[in-house]
Design a protein around this motif. Structure first.
Motif, PDB file in Angstrom:
ATOM      1  N   GLY A 174     -77.703 -66.962  63.062  1.00  0.00           N
ATOM      2  CA  GLY A 174     -77.945 -65.591  63.501  1.00  0.00           C
ATOM      3  C   GLY A 174     -79.292 -65.375  64.153  1.00  0.00           C
ATOM      4  N   THR A 175     -80.145 -66.395  64.171  1.00  0.00           N
ATOM      5  CA  THR A 175     -81.460 -66.288  64.785  1.00  0.00           C
ATOM      6  C   THR A 175     -81.466 -66.976  66.146  1.00  0.00           C
ATOM      7  OG1 THR A 175     -82.362 -68.376  63.938  1.00  0.00           O
ATOM      8  CG2 THR A 175     -82.398 -66.478  62.453  1.00  0.00           C
ATOM      9  N   ASP A 176     -82.587 -66.889  66.843  1.00  0.00           N
ATOM     10  CA  ASP A 176     -82.741 -67.575  68.132  1.00  0.00           C
ATOM     11  C   ASP A 176     -83.709 -68.749  68.037  1.00  0.00           C
ATOM     12  OD1 ASP A 176     -80.950 -66.440  69.836  1.00  0.00           O
ATOM     13  OD2 ASP A 176     -82.327 -64.989  70.711  1.00  0.00           O
ATOM     14  N   VAL A 177     -83.994 -69.216  66.806  1.00  0.00           N
ATOM     15  CA  VAL A 177     -84.970 -70.290  66.661  1.00  0.00           C
ATOM     16  C   VAL A 177     -84.433 -71.582  67.257  1.00  0.00           C
ATOM     17  CG1 VAL A 177     -85.998 -69.304  64.581  1.00  0.00           C
ATOM     18  CG2 VAL A 177     -84.123 -70.943  64.372  1.00  0.00           C
ATOM     19  N   THR A 178     -85.358 -72.432  67.703  1.00  0.00           N
ATOM     20  CA  THR A 178     -85.004 -73.742  68.221  1.00  0.00           C
ATOM     21  C   THR A 178     -84.614 -74.641  67.049  1.00  0.00           C
ATOM     22  OG1 THR A 178     -86.555 -73.469  70.039  1.00  0.00           O
ATOM     23  CG2 THR A 178     -85.841 -75.705  69.559  1.00  0.00           C
ATOM     24  N   VAL A 179     -83.555 -75.429  67.250  1.00  0.00           N
ATOM     25  CA  VAL A 179     -83.022 -76.277  66.183  1.00  0.00           C
ATOM     26  C   VAL A 179     -83.027 -77.729  66.634  1.00  0.00           C
ATOM     27  CG1 VAL A 179     -81.067 -76.743  64.654  1.00  0.00           C
ATOM     28  CG2 VAL A 179     -81.547 -74.393  65.404  1.00  0.00           C
ATOM     29  N   LEU A 180     -83.507 -78.612  65.767  1.00  0.00           N
ATOM     30  CA  LEU A 180     -83.457 -80.051  65.995  1.00  0.00           C
ATOM     31  C   LEU A 180     -82.434 -80.643  65.028  1.00  0.00           C
ATOM     32  CD1 LEU A 180     -84.553 -82.701  67.242  1.00  0.00           C
ATOM     33  CD2 LEU A 180     -86.310 -82.702  65.469  1.00  0.00           C
ATOM     34  N   ILE A 181     -81.402 -81.284  65.585  1.00  0.00           N
ATOM     35  CA  ILE A 181     -80.347 -81.907  64.773  1.00  0.00           C
ATOM     36  C   ILE A 181     -80.580 -83.412  64.753  1.00  0.00           C
ATOM     37  CG2 ILE A 181     -77.869 -82.198  64.474  1.00  0.00           C
ATOM     38  CD1 ILE A 181     -77.481 -79.715  66.244  1.00  0.00           C
ATOM     39  N   ARG A 182     -80.671 -83.972  63.559  1.00  0.00           N
ATOM     40  CA  ARG A 182     -80.870 -85.412  63.438  1.00  0.00           C
ATOM     41  C   ARG A 182     -79.717 -86.048  62.671  1.00  0.00           C
ATOM     42  NH1 ARG A 182     -84.542 -88.023  61.002  1.00  0.00           N
ATOM     43  NH2 ARG A 182     -85.374 -86.466  59.568  1.00  0.00           N
ATOM     44  N   GLY A 183     -79.331 -87.242  63.084  1.00  0.00           N
ATOM     45  CA  GLY A 183     -78.259 -87.953  62.411  1.00  0.00           C
ATOM     46  C   GLY A 183     -77.901 -89.205  63.180  1.00  0.00           C
ATOM     47  N   GLU A 184     -77.204 -90.103  62.506  1.00  0.00           N
ATOM     48  CA  GLU A 184     -76.800 -91.344  63.154  1.00  0.00           C
ATOM     49  C   GLU A 184     -75.809 -91.069  64.281  1.00  0.00           C
ATOM     50  OE1 GLU A 184     -75.267 -94.015  60.246  1.00  0.00           O
ATOM     51  OE2 GLU A 184     -77.084 -94.019  59.036  1.00  0.00           O
ATOM     52  N   SER A 185     -75.661 -92.060  65.147  1.00  0.00           N
ATOM     53  CA  SER A 185     -74.704 -91.946  66.243  1.00  0.00           C
ATOM     54  C   SER A 185     -73.295 -91.790  65.679  1.00  0.00           C
ATOM     55  CB  SER A 185     -74.773 -93.201  67.121  1.00  0.00           C
ATOM     56  OG  SER A 185     -73.837 -93.140  68.172  1.00  0.00           O
ATOM     57  N   GLY A 186     -72.556 -90.811  66.228  1.00  0.00           N
ATOM     58  CA  GLY A 186     -71.172 -90.617  65.814  1.00  0.00           C
ATOM     59  C   GLY A 186     -70.972 -89.675  64.653  1.00  0.00           C
ATOM     60  N   THR A 187     -72.027 -89.019  64.174  1.00  0.00           N
ATOM     61  CA  THR A 187     -71.891 -88.117  63.023  1.00  0.00           C
ATOM     62  C   THR A 187     -71.440 -86.712  63.420  1.00  0.00           C
ATOM     63  OG1 THR A 187     -74.291 -87.766  63.151  1.00  0.00           O
ATOM     64  CG2 THR A 187     -73.500 -89.291  61.484  1.00  0.00           C
ATOM     65  N   GLY A 188     -71.471 -86.380  64.706  1.00  0.00           N
ATOM     66  CA  GLY A 188     -70.983 -85.071  65.140  1.00  0.00           C
ATOM     67  C   GLY A 188     -72.064 -84.064  65.442  1.00  0.00           C
ATOM     68  N   LYS A 189     -73.165 -84.524  66.025  1.00  0.00           N
ATOM     69  CA  LYS A 189     -74.287 -83.611  66.303  1.00  0.00           C
ATOM     70  C   LYS A 189     -73.890 -82.529  67.315  1.00  0.00           C
ATOM     71  CE  LYS A 189     -77.101 -87.138  67.188  1.00  0.00           C
ATOM     72  NZ  LYS A 189     -76.371 -88.301  66.612  1.00  0.00           N
ATOM     73  N   GLU A 190     -73.085 -82.891  68.302  1.00  0.00           N
ATOM     74  CA  GLU A 190     -72.672 -81.894  69.297  1.00  0.00           C
ATOM     75  C   GLU A 190     -71.752 -80.849  68.669  1.00  0.00           C
ATOM     76  OE1 GLU A 190     -70.803 -81.526  73.824  1.00  0.00           O
ATOM     77  OE2 GLU A 190     -71.136 -83.507  72.928  1.00  0.00           O
ATOM     78  N   LEU A 191     -70.915 -81.256  67.722  1.00  0.00           N
ATOM     79  CA  LEU A 191     -70.043 -80.298  67.033  1.00  0.00           C
ATOM     80  C   LEU A 191     -70.864 -79.270  66.259  1.00  0.00           C
ATOM     81  CD1 LEU A 191     -67.248 -82.646  65.632  1.00  0.00           C
ATOM     82  CD2 LEU A 191     -67.109 -81.133  67.611  1.00  0.00           C
ATOM     83  N   VAL A 192     -71.951 -79.727  65.650  1.00  0.00           N
ATOM     84  CA  VAL A 192     -72.832 -78.805  64.924  1.00  0.00           C
ATOM     85  C   VAL A 192     -73.476 -77.820  65.886  1.00  0.00           C
ATOM     86  CG1 VAL A 192     -74.962 -78.649  63.573  1.00  0.00           C
ATOM     87  CG2 VAL A 192     -73.274 -80.395  63.027  1.00  0.00           C
ATOM     88  N   ALA A 193     -73.926 -78.331  67.040  1.00  0.00           N
ATOM     89  CA  ALA A 193     -74.540 -77.457  68.039  1.00  0.00           C
ATOM     90  C   ALA A 193     -73.552 -76.388  68.520  1.00  0.00           C
ATOM     91  CB  ALA A 193     -75.038 -78.279  69.222  1.00  0.00           C
ATOM     92  N   LYS A 194     -72.316 -76.778  68.762  1.00  0.00           N
ATOM     93  CA  LYS A 194     -71.310 -75.815  69.224  1.00  0.00           C
ATOM     94  C   LYS A 194     -70.984 -74.794  68.142  1.00  0.00           C
ATOM     95  CE  LYS A 194     -69.129 -78.781  72.686  1.00  0.00           C
ATOM     96  NZ  LYS A 194     -67.908 -79.529  73.083  1.00  0.00           N
ATOM     97  N   ALA A 195     -70.950 -75.250  66.878  1.00  0.00           N
ATOM     98  CA  ALA A 195     -70.686 -74.312  65.786  1.00  0.00           C
ATOM     99  C   ALA A 195     -71.819 -73.296  65.651  1.00  0.00           C
ATOM    100  CB  ALA A 195     -70.499 -75.075  64.476  1.00  0.00           C
ATOM    101  N   LEU A 196     -73.060 -73.751  65.800  1.00  0.00           N
ATOM    102  CA  LEU A 196     -74.197 -72.830  65.759  1.00  0.00           C
ATOM    103  C   LEU A 196     -74.088 -71.789  66.866  1.00  0.00           C
ATOM    104  CD1 LEU A 196     -77.209 -75.222  65.044  1.00  0.00           C
ATOM    105  CD2 LEU A 196     -76.315 -73.469  63.518  1.00  0.00           C
TER     106      LEU A 196
END
Length: 472
Positions: A174-196
């Motif tokens: 619900g905020t506009d803060v910048t988010v850094l997503i970290r995780g191994e390759s193939g864990t679904g980082k883009e899916l998390v970004a789209k959900a946010l």
């Protein structure tokens, strides 16, 4: 006051939750069956349903036995938590697919159930201020995406690690803060970004996803920031750039660690001033974006090596989300495998295979260095290669990987004996230089018993050049 409907038989352990939920200030009603609940109450007026799976099974059996169709059915709203005295993986997957937010065993201690109840009610509160003026079709999409962990949200998982992640996502979205997503390759980082993005107030504007590693270094500034006509050879027309395309929406930069230093400086200006300047332009353009970035690399180590700007790092590191590797997600592995199996069968026009015990055992025993992406590919292989009557674990082709791992271990033992008396750094350097042309970074790290992050750090320390591998 939040209102909760409990639907369960009199002998159900769920019946006991009526008393203590009332003590916590909830307005609680109970019904012995779904038929009774629909007859005496307007279920859409409740904030949450707690349903014993036995009540659902009774409804299904009643409808099957009746010659006439029944109007009684599971409501699409409000949200529901299903609890089961005989929990099973297949029932859990079906419940989640049909819209349940959580699937829990019975009996469940009051503290655990209360935590899940509060999580659902918090989700119900979030969209109220952002969807009031939206069309009904938008509201429906918004409601589906809010159910993190369910199949419709794009991110599937019920493990404690994933529930912690979902809790953080709801607070951040619900905020506009910048988010850094970290995780191994193939864990679904883009899916998390789209959900946010889908959970945010910007969900009716676009999300622009950019893989920084996939754009040639000499073109990335032009692709991101745009260029004027004639700014460089081949620039026959002006170009707005992907950041401008994300105006009022979300910009997702995957593999941010691969961004060249010059482009990092330009990105810093976007974050500080809220404006972009095209390559070759003399004036700036205002933009309003929410930035989400992702990486599997250690940005702090890159800062120390001079490969990443320190001021940009601290601009990006406002909120951080850590994605757990698949091997740490417990029963989520089986849940994901069953859903991916059905998806692969549909993709290749095959009858849906029954998810069998041998298949699950093979999946649960594998390390999955490639995470969900590797799991999806392995299951697709199995679907293509298996006979019509049964999906076979051998067709996952994981045994060949184990065979390769054993060969590597034999090689390690042999080389370790050869290098007896040398320093560990000497042996490390020799092994990497010898094997990197035929192994991916993940395989190198796994063979050496270290993480990819440690492998990268040792490369930097020992100045070991990195050759191009075939890893994806």
């Amino acid at each position: 006051m939040h209102s909760i409907m409990i639907i369960c038989p009199d002998h159900s352990p769920l019946k006991e939750s009526e008393k203590w939920l009332s003590r916590y200030g909830f307005q609680v009603n109970t019904s012995n069956s779904l038929e009774q609940a629909n007859k005496y109450y307007e279920l859409t007026e409740f904030h949450l349903l707690l349903i014993d799976q036995e009540a659902i099974e009774h409804l299904n059996s009643t409808q099957l036995s009746n010659t006439q169709s029944s109007n009684t059915q599971l409501p699409s709203t409000p949200r529901r938590i299903v609890l089961d005295t005989k929990p099973s993986l297949s029932t859990g997957v079906n419940c989640m697919a049909q819209g349940a937010v959580y699937y829990l065993p019975l009996p469940t201690d009051s503290e655990t159930l209360l935590k899940h109840v509060v999580n659902v009610l918090e989700q119900n509160n979030e969209p109220s201020s952002t969807t009031t003026s939206q069309p009904s079709s938008t509201n429906t999409t918004k409601e589906e995406t809010l159910t993190l962990g369910a199949q419709g949200s794009g991110i599937i998982g019920q493990s404690p690690l994933m529930q912690d992640l979902f809790s953080d996502m709801r607070k951040i979205a619900g905020t506009d803060v910048t988010v850094l997503i970290r995780g191994e390759s193939g864990t679904g980082k883009e899916l998390v970004a789209k959900a946010l993005h889908n959970l945010s107030q910007r969900h009716h504007h676009p999300i622009i996803s950019v893989n920084c590693a996939a754009i040639p270094e000499n073109l990335i500034e032009s692709e991101l920031f745009g260029h004027e006509k004639g700014a460089f050879t081949g620039a026959n027309t002006s170009h707005d750039g992907l950041i401008y395309a994300a105006d009022k929406g979300t910009l997702f930069l995957d593999e941010i660690g691969e961004l060249p230093l010059e482009a990092q400086a330009r990105l810093l200006r976007v974050l500080q001033e809220g404006e972009i300047r095209r390559v070759g332009a003399t004036h700036s353009t205002k933009v309003n974006i929410r930035l989400i970035t992702a990486t599997h690399r250690d940005l702090i180590a890159m800062v120390k090596q001079g490969l990443f700007r320190e001021d940009l790092y601290y601009r990006l590191y406002v909120m951080e989300l850590l994605l757990p590797p698949l091997r740490d997600r417990g029963d989520d592995i089986s849940m994901l495998a069953q859903i991916l199996l059905e998806k692969a069968c549909q993709k290749h026009n095959k009858s849906i295979y029954r998810y069998n015990r041998a298949f699950d055992k093979a999946i649960r025993s594998h390390h999955w260095p490639g995470n969900v992406r590797e799991l999806e590919n392995a299951i697709e292989r199995a679907v293509i290669l298996s006979p019509p009557e049964r999906v076979e674990a051998a067709n996952l082709k994981l045994a060949s990987q184990q065979g390769m791992s054993n060969t590597i271990k034999d090689s390690l033992t042999s080389e370790a004996n050869t290098f007896a008396g040398s320093t560990l750094d000497d042996y490390f350097k020799h092994f990497v230089l010898t094997h990197q042309h035929k192994m991916t970074e993940t395989q190198l790290a796994h063979s050496l018993g270290i993480s990819r992050k440690s492998l990268w750090e040792r490369r930097q320390k020992l100045a070991i050049p990195k050759k191009v591998t075939t890893e994806k």
